[in-house]
Scaffold this motif. Structure first.
Motif, short mmCIF file in Angstrom:
data_model
loop_
_atom_site.label_atom_id
_atom_site.label_comp_id
_atom_site.label_asym_id
_atom_site.label_seq_id
_atom_site.Cartn_x
_atom_site.Cartn_y
_atom_site.Cartn_z
N VAL A 294 -21.78 40.68 32.78
CA VAL A 294 -22.83 41.75 33.30
C VAL A 294 -24.34 41.15 33.41
N SER A 295 -24.47 41.51 35.06
CA SER A 295 -26.52 40.68 34.47
C SER A 295 -27.21 42.00 34.21
N ALA A 296 -27.04 43.29 33.65
CA ALA A 296 -28.50 44.47 33.57
C ALA A 296 -27.53 45.42 33.32
N VAL A 297 -27.57 46.61 32.56
CA VAL A 297 -27.36 47.83 32.25
C VAL A 297 -28.09 48.96 32.10
N HIS A 298 -27.41 50.15 32.87
CA HIS A 298 -28.77 51.21 32.70
C HIS A 298 -28.37 52.76 32.68
N ASP A 299 -29.07 53.91 32.69
CA ASP A 299 -27.92 54.92 32.85
C ASP A 299 -27.02 54.92 31.54
N LEU A 300 -27.43 54.77 30.37
CA LEU A 300 -27.14 54.61 28.65
C LEU A 300 -26.93 55.84 28.82
N HIS A 301 -25.65 56.39 27.86
CA HIS A 301 -26.15 58.21 27.17
C HIS A 301 -25.22 57.62 25.69
N ILE A 302 -25.57 58.47 24.74
CA ILE A 302 -24.02 58.32 24.21
C ILE A 302 -24.64 59.36 22.95
N TRP A 303 -24.08 60.15 22.71
CA TRP A 303 -24.11 61.68 22.03
C TRP A 303 -22.80 61.95 21.58
N PRO A 304 -23.15 62.57 20.60
CA PRO A 304 -21.64 63.57 19.82
C PRO A 304 -20.99 64.34 20.61
N MET A 305 -19.48 64.48 20.85
CA MET A 305 -18.47 65.21 20.87
C MET A 305 -18.41 66.28 19.88
N SER A 306 -18.66 65.82 18.68
CA SER A 306 -17.95 66.15 17.01
C SER A 306 -18.87 66.05 16.61
N THR A 307 -18.58 66.40 14.71
CA THR A 307 -19.40 65.15 13.10
C THR A 307 -18.47 63.89 13.73
N THR A 308 -17.68 63.71 14.44
CA THR A 308 -17.28 62.27 13.61
C THR A 308 -16.67 62.24 15.11
N GLU A 309 -16.81 61.86 15.88
CA GLU A 309 -16.06 61.55 17.71
C GLU A 309 -17.71 60.92 18.26
N THR A 310 -17.37 59.81 19.12
CA THR A 310 -18.80 60.18 19.82
C THR A 310 -18.30 59.51 21.10
N ALA A 311 -19.02 60.01 22.46
CA ALA A 311 -18.97 59.39 23.06
C ALA A 311 -19.78 58.60 24.37
N MET A 312 -19.40 57.79 25.02
CA MET A 312 -20.77 56.87 25.66
C MET A 312 -20.29 56.26 27.23
N THR A 313 -21.20 56.76 28.02
CA THR A 313 -21.30 56.29 29.38
C THR A 313 -22.49 55.70 29.72
N ALA A 314 -22.20 54.35 30.96
CA ALA A 314 -23.31 53.33 30.98
C ALA A 314 -22.64 52.81 32.56
N HIS A 315 -23.48 52.11 32.93
CA HIS A 315 -23.82 52.03 34.52
C HIS A 315 -24.07 50.29 33.96
N LEU A 316 -22.67 49.51 34.17
CA LEU A 316 -22.96 47.50 34.36
C LEU A 316 -23.37 47.32 35.55
N VAL A 317 -24.37 46.20 35.82
CA VAL A 317 -24.44 46.00 36.95
C VAL A 317 -24.02 44.00 37.50
N MET A 318 -22.79 44.05 37.65
CA MET A 318 -21.43 43.09 37.68
C MET A 318 -22.20 42.75 39.56
N PRO A 319 -22.69 41.52 39.25
CA PRO A 319 -23.46 40.95 41.10
C PRO A 319 -22.07 40.78 41.55
N ASP A 320 -20.95 40.27 41.06
CA ASP A 320 -19.26 39.95 41.59
C ASP A 320 -18.61 41.33 41.44
N GLY A 321 -18.78 41.40 41.51
CA GLY A 321 -17.51 43.10 41.67
C GLY A 321 -16.25 43.11 40.68
N ASN A 322 -15.75 42.02 40.13
CA ASN A 322 -15.06 42.10 39.08
C ASN A 322 -14.77 42.74 37.91
N ALA A 323 -14.66 43.82 38.32
CA ALA A 323 -14.21 44.49 36.98
C ALA A 323 -12.81 44.90 36.87
#
Length: 322
Positions: A253-282
């Motif tokens: 991973v060379s960079a991270v952007h568009d990171l969002h973290i939010w509560p689904m409830s008072t005990t559970e959490t969700a997250m999304t993010a874009h990972l830049v991987m120049p080689d594209g091997n995920a």
């Protein structure tokens, strides 16, 4: 949701060369709210019965402190019902419209309970100020006996919720209500002794104002946190900067952007993010491992990752774009 269940798939999105999507469900906390059903039932029955007794004796003895405490206890019965209902709604299965189910109801319950506490405090303060202008004789012995029973009932109910108070703001709301009530009842006992020894009736409304201070002090943090969660704020205990650093340190991973973290409830959490991987091997293994690390290190149980080769091609790359 099943802990450890995960799936992912490669996809092309927003015109990117290559996209990967890692997805994991896992518990962010160890205390299952469902286990508090019995605690809610016991707390509601005990407090509802005590409201009737305390309110009746408060009116009979002329004690505003007892009547104020009974009113606050009544709001506690309602708050326990709201918190319990939120726990039940949180178990409703996801639907086409509510794709997370109704888990967010626990956040609304915590917010409503915080507001209820502030309203109760305002009503008690108003009555106390009015009583200062027209003090009435008080039966101090009745005050002491009834309030002492209140300490036992509220203290016992608070203990029912102590194990879940740290991990769930909804359960903490119930715990704080009961703990504040136990402290308030202790204040009424002291006021009863004071009036019995001195005959100063003004100690009764003065105690009511101290009750207000206790309620506001104990509830302010709960209300602030509930408002933040209802606005989708990062849950307390999670630092978004540390999450970003962890993701940026993943292999390839060379960079991270568009990171969002939010509560689904008072005990559970969700997250999304874009990972830049120049080689594209995920690989699937990479995505599963990244999601598992989010769960283990940060308590984020619902992680979605998008893989990109070139950050410049992403319209969501700039930090100010949401």
């Amino acid at each position: 949701m099943t802990a450890g269940h995960s799936h992912n798939h490669a996809h092309d999105d927003h015109g990117h060369d290559h996209g990967g999507h890692g997805h994991s469900h896992g518990p962010g906390h160890h205390h299952a709210p469902a286990s508090f059903g019995r605690a809610f039932a016991i707390g509601i029955v005990l407090n509802a019965g005590f409201v009737v007794v305390e309110g009746g004796f408060g009116l009979h003895s002329g004690s505003l402190a007892l009547v104020a405490d009974a009113g606050h206890n009544l709001s506690d019965v309602f708050s326990l019902l709201v918190a319990w209902a939120a726990v039940a709604l949180g178990r409703v299965r996801p639907s086409e419209r509510f794709t997370y189910g109704l888990k967010g109801s626990s956040i609304l319950a915590a917010l409503l309970n915080g507001l209820l506490l502030m309203l109760a405090a305002g009503a008690i303060a108003l009555a106390a100020v009015q009583r200062f202008g027209d003090p009435e004789p008080v039966m101090s012995r009745t005050m002491i006996i009834v309030a002492a029973i209140g300490i036992l009932i509220n203290g016992a109910t608070a203990l029912l919720f102590v194990s879940g108070a740290k991990g769930d703001i909804n359960i903490r709301g119930a715990f704080l209500h009961m703990l504040a009530d136990a402290a308030v009842s202790a204040g009424v006992v002291l006021a009863g002794f004071g009036i019995g020894m001195t005959g100063w009736s003004w100690l009764d409304p003065a105690t009511s104002l101290i009750i207000v201070a206790v309620i506001v002090w104990s509830s302010w943090g709960l209300l602030k946190e509930a408002i933040a969660l209802s606005l989708g704020g990062v849950p307390p205990g999670i630092e978004s900067q540390r999450v970003e650093q962890h993701l940026a340190g993943l292999d390839g991973v060379s960079a991270v952007h568009d990171l969002h973290i939010w509560p689904m409830s008072t005990t559970e959490t969700a997250m999304t993010a874009h990972l830049v991987m120049p080689d594209g091997n995920a690989s699937d293994t990479f995505l599963h491992q990244a999601a598992e690390e989010m769960r283990a290190h940060f308590g984020i149980g619902h992680t979605t990752l998008q893989i990109e080769r070139n950050a410049a091609a992403c319209a969501l790359e700039p930090a100010e774009v949401v």
